[in-house]
Structure formats: structure tokens, C-alpha cells
Design a protein around this motif. Structure first.
Motif, PDB file in Angstrom:
ATOM      1  N   HIS A 231       7.663  14.960  13.371  1.00  0.00           N
ATOM      2  CA  HIS A 231       6.678  13.879  13.081  1.00  0.00           C
ATOM      3  C   HIS A 231       7.494  12.661  13.329  1.00  0.00           C
ATOM      4  CE1 HIS A 231       3.393  16.764  11.739  1.00  0.00           C
ATOM      5  NE2 HIS A 231       4.304  17.298  11.413  1.00  0.00           N
ATOM      6  N   ASP A 232       6.877  11.728  13.866  1.00  0.00           N
ATOM      7  CA  ASP A 232       7.345  10.206  13.846  1.00  0.00           C
ATOM      8  C   ASP A 232       7.747   9.773  12.453  1.00  0.00           C
ATOM      9  OD1 ASP A 232       6.772  10.048  16.555  1.00  0.00           O
ATOM     10  OD2 ASP A 232       4.893   9.194  16.286  1.00  0.00           O
ATOM     11  N   PRO A 233       9.012   9.046  12.476  1.00  0.00           N
ATOM     12  CA  PRO A 233       9.602   8.580  11.248  1.00  0.00           C
ATOM     13  C   PRO A 233       8.514   7.764  10.493  1.00  0.00           C
ATOM     14  CG  PRO A 233      11.122   8.466  12.923  1.00  0.00           C
ATOM     15  CD  PRO A 233       9.905   8.711  13.492  1.00  0.00           C
ATOM     16  N   LEU A 234       8.454   7.657   9.137  1.00  0.00           N
ATOM     17  CA  LEU A 234       7.558   6.633   8.343  1.00  0.00           C
ATOM     18  C   LEU A 234       8.383   5.743   7.940  1.00  0.00           C
ATOM     19  CD1 LEU A 234       4.837   6.299   7.179  1.00  0.00           C
ATOM     20  CD2 LEU A 234       5.703   7.575   5.047  1.00  0.00           C
ATOM     21  N   GLU A 235       8.245   4.671   8.354  1.00  0.00           N
ATOM     22  CA  GLU A 235       8.976   3.456   8.008  1.00  0.00           C
ATOM     23  C   GLU A 235       8.628   2.698   6.578  1.00  0.00           C
ATOM     24  OE1 GLU A 235       9.859   0.310  11.086  1.00  0.00           O
ATOM     25  OE2 GLU A 235      10.214   1.871  12.597  1.00  0.00           O
ATOM     26  N   GLY A 236       9.277   2.430   5.901  1.00  0.00           N
ATOM     27  CA  GLY A 236       9.260   1.921   4.561  1.00  0.00           C
ATOM     28  C   GLY A 236       8.691   0.347   4.701  1.00  0.00           C
ATOM     29  N   PRO A 237       8.445  -0.316   3.646  1.00  0.00           N
ATOM     30  CA  PRO A 237       8.050  -1.678   3.791  1.00  0.00           C
ATOM     31  C   PRO A 237       9.008  -2.695   4.001  1.00  0.00           C
ATOM     32  CG  PRO A 237       8.417  -0.842   1.457  1.00  0.00           C
ATOM     33  CD  PRO A 237       8.495   0.372   2.342  1.00  0.00           C
ATOM     34  N   ASN A 238       8.779  -3.516   5.165  1.00  0.00           N
ATOM     35  CA  ASN A 238       9.850  -4.250   5.445  1.00  0.00           C
ATOM     36  C   ASN A 238       9.642  -5.509   4.381  1.00  0.00           C
ATOM     37  OD1 ASN A 238      11.588  -5.739   7.073  1.00  0.00           O
ATOM     38  ND2 ASN A 238       9.975  -6.486   8.784  1.00  0.00           N
ATOM     39  N   THR A 239      10.651  -5.426   3.656  1.00  0.00           N
ATOM     40  CA  THR A 239      10.926  -6.451   2.618  1.00  0.00           C
ATOM     41  C   THR A 239      11.412  -7.760   3.027  1.00  0.00           C
ATOM     42  OG1 THR A 239      12.466  -5.278   1.605  1.00  0.00           O
ATOM     43  CG2 THR A 239      10.362  -4.651   0.513  1.00  0.00           C
ATOM     44  N   VAL A 240      10.965  -8.898   2.822  1.00  0.00           N
ATOM     45  CA  VAL A 240      11.422 -10.172   3.303  1.00  0.00           C
ATOM     46  C   VAL A 240      12.148 -10.803   2.011  1.00  0.00           C
ATOM     47  CG1 VAL A 240      11.218 -12.381   4.547  1.00  0.00           C
ATOM     48  CG2 VAL A 240      10.006 -10.313   5.462  1.00  0.00           C
TER      49      VAL A 240
ATOM     50  N   LYS B 223      14.854  -4.952  -4.957  1.00  0.00           N
ATOM     51  CA  LYS B 223      14.120  -5.873  -4.142  1.00  0.00           C
ATOM     52  C   LYS B 223      12.882  -5.025  -3.295  1.00  0.00           C
ATOM     53  CE  LYS B 223      18.187  -8.189  -2.990  1.00  0.00           C
ATOM     54  NZ  LYS B 223      19.061  -7.233  -3.760  1.00  0.00           N
ATOM     55  N   PRO B 224      11.865  -4.338  -4.013  1.00  0.00           N
ATOM     56  CA  PRO B 224      10.886  -3.350  -3.488  1.00  0.00           C
ATOM     57  C   PRO B 224       9.884  -4.204  -2.652  1.00  0.00           C
ATOM     58  CG  PRO B 224      10.687  -3.501  -5.531  1.00  0.00           C
ATOM     59  CD  PRO B 224      11.914  -4.353  -5.571  1.00  0.00           C
ATOM     60  N   TYR B 225       9.809  -5.259  -2.978  1.00  0.00           N
ATOM     61  CA  TYR B 225       8.474  -6.367  -2.473  1.00  0.00           C
ATOM     62  C   TYR B 225       8.978  -7.260  -1.774  1.00  0.00           C
ATOM     63  CZ  TYR B 225       6.246  -3.159  -5.982  1.00  0.00           C
ATOM     64  OH  TYR B 225       5.693  -2.250  -6.690  1.00  0.00           O
ATOM     65  N   GLU B 226       8.178  -7.950  -0.942  1.00  0.00           N
ATOM     66  CA  GLU B 226       8.761  -9.282  -0.431  1.00  0.00           C
ATOM     67  C   GLU B 226       9.054 -10.241  -1.514  1.00  0.00           C
ATOM     68  OE1 GLU B 226       6.540 -12.896   2.154  1.00  0.00           O
ATOM     69  OE2 GLU B 226       5.841 -10.755   2.281  1.00  0.00           O
ATOM     70  N   MET B 227      10.118 -11.020  -1.436  1.00  0.00           N
ATOM     71  CA  MET B 227      10.723 -11.705  -2.508  1.00  0.00           C
ATOM     72  C   MET B 227      11.085 -13.016  -2.009  1.00  0.00           C
ATOM     73  SD  MET B 227      13.953 -10.720  -4.826  1.00  0.00           S
ATOM     74  CE  MET B 227      15.358 -11.564  -3.650  1.00  0.00           C
TER      75      MET B 227
ATOM     76  N   ALA C 160      11.916   9.596   7.196  1.00  0.00           N
ATOM     77  CA  ALA C 160      11.424   8.365   6.636  1.00  0.00           C
ATOM     78  C   ALA C 160      12.677   7.556   6.644  1.00  0.00           C
ATOM     79  CB  ALA C 160      10.852   8.386   5.194  1.00  0.00           C
ATOM     80  N   THR C 161      12.270   6.358   6.817  1.00  0.00           N
ATOM     81  CA  THR C 161      13.576   5.162   7.031  1.00  0.00           C
ATOM     82  C   THR C 161      12.982   3.875   6.115  1.00  0.00           C
ATOM     83  OG1 THR C 161      15.356   4.139   8.149  1.00  0.00           O
ATOM     84  CG2 THR C 161      13.038   4.119   8.983  1.00  0.00           C
ATOM     85  N   THR C 162      14.159   3.098   5.640  1.00  0.00           N
ATOM     86  CA  THR C 162      13.998   1.712   5.189  1.00  0.00           C
ATOM     87  C   THR C 162      13.240   1.978   3.615  1.00  0.00           C
ATOM     88  OG1 THR C 162      11.892   1.065   5.937  1.00  0.00           O
ATOM     89  CG2 THR C 162      13.899   0.628   7.367  1.00  0.00           C
TER      90      THR C 162
ATOM     91  N   GLU D  11      10.707   6.313  -3.543  1.00  0.00           N
ATOM     92  CA  GLU D  11      10.002   5.312  -2.761  1.00  0.00           C
ATOM     93  C   GLU D  11       9.503   6.194  -1.503  1.00  0.00           C
ATOM     94  OE1 GLU D  11       8.901   2.033  -2.582  1.00  0.00           O
ATOM     95  OE2 GLU D  11       9.320   1.670  -4.786  1.00  0.00           O
ATOM     96  N   ALA D  12      10.641   6.932  -0.923  1.00  0.00           N
ATOM     97  CA  ALA D  12      10.285   7.729   0.352  1.00  0.00           C
ATOM     98  C   ALA D  12       9.239   8.869   0.029  1.00  0.00           C
ATOM     99  CB  ALA D  12      11.532   8.394   0.596  1.00  0.00           C
ATOM    100  N   MET D  13       9.033   9.423  -0.981  1.00  0.00           N
ATOM    101  CA  MET D  13       8.447  10.666  -1.389  1.00  0.00           C
ATOM    102  C   MET D  13       7.011   9.877  -1.378  1.00  0.00           C
ATOM    103  SD  MET D  13       7.445  13.820  -1.784  1.00  0.00           S
ATOM    104  CE  MET D  13       9.172  14.371  -1.281  1.00  0.00           C
ATOM    105  N   HIS D  14       6.735   9.177  -2.175  1.00  0.00           N
ATOM    106  CA  HIS D  14       5.368   8.380  -2.148  1.00  0.00           C
ATOM    107  C   HIS D  14       4.948   7.696  -1.099  1.00  0.00           C
ATOM    108  CE1 HIS D  14       4.803   8.889  -6.571  1.00  0.00           C
ATOM    109  NE2 HIS D  14       5.957   8.882  -6.886  1.00  0.00           N
ATOM    110  N   GLY D  15       5.927   7.237  -0.178  1.00  0.00           N
ATOM    111  CA  GLY D  15       5.542   6.960   1.033  1.00  0.00           C
ATOM    112  C   GLY D  15       4.810   8.107   2.086  1.00  0.00           C
ATOM    113  N   TRP D  16       5.466   9.125   1.733  1.00  0.00           N
ATOM    114  CA  TRP D  16       5.217  10.502   2.781  1.00  0.00           C
ATOM    115  C   TRP D  16       3.622  10.847   2.168  1.00  0.00           C
ATOM    116  CZ3 TRP D  16      10.417  13.260   2.356  1.00  0.00           C
ATOM    117  CH2 TRP D  16      11.341  12.900   3.496  1.00  0.00           C
TER     118      TRP D  16
END
Length: 358
Positions: A28-37, A201-205, A302-304, A310-315
Motif C-alpha cells: 500500500h502507498d505510504p501514508l504521509e503525516g501532517p505537514n506541520t509548518v 510540534k504536532p500541529y502547524e505552529m 507511514a512517514t513524517t 501518531e502513526a498508528m492513529h493515522g493508519w
């Protein structure tokens, strides 16, 4: 001679049929995590802070934030294991009949705690609570601020965050509420102090002042961090499977090695524009090369994501990956982590030996 040639053609033809019609292995394609800025506030801007709108809970797991490790030992006994992390804390992992929980310990002090167990007191919430109930009892803002000395940090949640991983402020601590977007129930919660939140830094900050970063771990420590993340992924997978009424998966050392190798290859690939040879080899061929017998197999990545939680809840909140994690036909699992790349390989063997489950 002609008869032998015909036999060889038939054997080759049957081999091709077996390869394509044999055991099924999906990647399966990698699941990318939130791109936190993260960006400093350069111009004069008023940061809206509604103050400490929620009183810190007086009971439950959140009350352990700030306690000493001795107090945790006194309350819960010795942990199942102690894991390294890429941050300035170690994870004390408890995986027993009382429920799964993890305490982040830094400088002999609890800086965060996570659980997904319905048996644990996570006041003012409950694991299994409906999202609608949480919104009715909690003042939820899309922007949450943290003050550390003269520094100000503002975290912004997008629409997805507000329905899947909500950040709530309780005076001097914070809670991350992990929601199952399919059932709209709270299935995990993390309480943490403000220093740990800012470090993650789990969210945009946006911030005024200085960013808090953990020192980079040594290459030796990084090996143990990879092993810790992989072990936590396996723990979390089985805990969630059991909560959804499924059998736990057997941890397979050969699959662990294969998953770890895949995570490392994904990281190396991200560092260069060229693919490595191993990235061109299918999961089916990689399993066959190790003589791993299976009926079916799936590989998810998964990545990022900042950590295994966080990865598990993303999946779980991705339909494609959730289907794999909660597939009742799988019997064995292998997990691997390298930097911020995570891999799980789940397979169905011919015979499931329940005595293997750890």
C-alpha cells in the motif's frame, strides 16, 4: 528430446501460473503525516489567548504530569519495558491486564502520558466517548496557545485535526484527543506538559521567541529508538485489534527484519532521487526470498509522523490502512521503524499457533 522440451515448457508455464495465482501480497502507498509548518511571527500581530478556560483535572492519568518516576513506580509497579525516544524523555511502557499506557519520563519527571485503554481513568473524558459529547462538554478552539517564559507558541488545527486529533488546553497541561473518524469515538488520549508539546510540534505552529528542539540522538541511541518505535507499533496494533474484537497477531522476527529493512530503504530513497534495488522488489518476492510461507500478506507504511502513537492513529483513520490493520484473517506481524518511516507487514500463515502470541 522433444518430449523433454515439452515437459520443461509445461513446468515453466505452471510456475508462471503459480506465481501470479498463488499467495497474494499487497503493498500500500505510504501514508504521509501532517505537514506541520513552523514559522516565526515577524510582524506585529495580536495573539488571541482565551486564557485557562478549562480547569486541570483533579483525578485520572493527567494528574501524573509533573510527578516523579518513584511515584509512578509506587502506583503502577515496574514497567513492561523502558523505551528510548528521539526527544529528551524515555517511554515507560505498561502492557498488562490493567490496560495499555505509556509514561514519558524526563529528568525523573512525568512529562506526558498516553493510553487507549477503556479501563483507564482519563478524566474529564472516557475512552469510547462520542465526539459529539466531547464538543458539548469542552470549549474547543481552532488555535491554542502555550506560554513558556517570554516565548509564545500558537498551534493551529485544521478541519481534519478538529475531527481526529483535537488539542485541548487545561491550565498548564494539554490533551490530545485521538478520534476514530469512522465511529466518531475517542480511542486514545495523550496528556502532556507545554514544553513537550512545543518540542513535538504536532500541529502547524507560529511563535514569538525561540523554538525548543531536542538534541539529535547519537547513531548508537538511534538504533534503540528504531527498535522502540517498532515495538510500540506492534503493541498498539494488538491492543486495538483486541478492542475491536479480533485476535492478537504473533510477532515474527523474520517479518520484523523485513519491515525494518523496508523502512530504512524508504528513508534512503527519500535522501536521493534514485531508487534502491530493494525498492523494486515486490513484497511477495521479499517474503519468498526468506522462505516465509504465507497465504496472504499486506505491507503498510507511514512517514513524517512524530512517533508510533501518531502513526498508528493515522493508519486507523485511513480506510485503506485500517482495513489491513483490522483484517481478521491475518495471523502474524512484523514491524520496523527507521527515522520517521514506519512499516508493518501482516501475513496469514497456513497454521496459526495461538501459543506463539506474546
Amino acid at each position: 528430446m522433444e518430449a523433454l522440451f515439452r515437459i520443461l515448457i509445461i513446468i515453466a508455464f505452471l510456475g508462471i501460473i503459480y506465481y501470479y495465482a498463488g499467495p497474494n501480497a499487497k503493498q500500500h502507498d505510504p501514508l504521509e503525516g501532517p505537514n506541520t509548518v513552523q514559522q516565526p511571527i515577524l510582524e506585529e500581530k495580536e495573539i488571541i489567548d482565551n486564557g485557562d478556560t478549562l480547569t486541570r483535572p483533579t483525578k485520572g492519568l493527567s494528574t501524573h504530569i509533573g510527578e516523579s518516576s518513584k511515584e509512578i513506580l509506587s502506583t503502577y509497579g515496574r514497567p513492561t519495558r523502558i523505551d528510548k525516544s528521539p526527544f529528551n524523555y524515555k517511554w515507560w511502557v505498561y502492557h498488562n491486564k490493567d490496560g495499555f499506557k505509556m509514561f514519558g519520563i524526563a529528568d525523573d519527571k512525568v512529562v506526558q502520558v498516553y493510553t487507549n485503554s477503556p479501563n483507564m481513568n482519563v478524566a474529564p473524558y472516557e475512552v469510547g466517548q462520542m465526539l459529539g459529547d466531547i464538543y458539548r462538554m469542552t470549549i474547543i478552539e481552532s488555535e491554542v496557545t502555550a506560554h513558556i517564559g517570554d516565548n509564545i507558541y500558537m498551534f493551529a488545527m485544521n478541519d481534519y485535526d478538529l475531527h481526529s486529533r483535537i488539542l485541548v488546553k487545561f491550565q498548564d497541561i494539554f490533551a490530545q484527543l485521538y478520534i476514530d473518524t469512522e465511529t466518531e469515538k475517542l480511542i486514545g488520549i495523550r496528556f502532556l506538559d507545554k514544553e513537550t508539546l512545543v518540542t513535538h510540534k504536532p500541529y502547524e505552529m507560529q511563535f514569538i521567541g525561540e523554538v525548543i528542539n531536542s538534541p539529535a540522538p547519537s547513531s548508537f541511541s538511534q538504533l534503540y529508538i528504531h527498535q522502540a518505535n517498532a515495538a510500540q507499533l506492534a503493541d498498539l496494533t494488538n491492543v486495538f485489534r483486541e478492542q475491536y474484537g479480533l485476535l492478537a497477531l504473533v510477532n515474527d522476527s523474520a517479518l520484523n527484519d523485513l519491515a525494518m529493512e523496508n523502512s530504512e530503504n524508504l528513508f534512503l530513497q527519500s535522501m536521493t532521487t534514485q531508487q534502491t534495488e530493494s525498492n523494486d522488489i515486490s513484497l511477495k518476492d521479499r517474503l519468498s526470498a526468506l522462505d516465509i510461507q504465507f497465504k496472504s500478506a499486506s505491507e503498510i507504511t507511514a512517514t513524517t509522523y512524530i512517533d508510533a502513537i501518531e502513526a498508528m492513529h493515522g493508519w486507523l483513520n485511513s480506510k485503506e490502512h485500517r482495513k489491513v490493520l483490522l483484517d481478521e484473517s491475518f495471523s502474524h506481524i512484523g514491524t520496523g521503524a527507521y527515522m520517521d518511516y514506519y512499516t508493518q507487514i501482516l501475513i496469514t500463515k497456513n497454521n496459526r499457533d495461538l501459543s506463539e502470541i506474546q
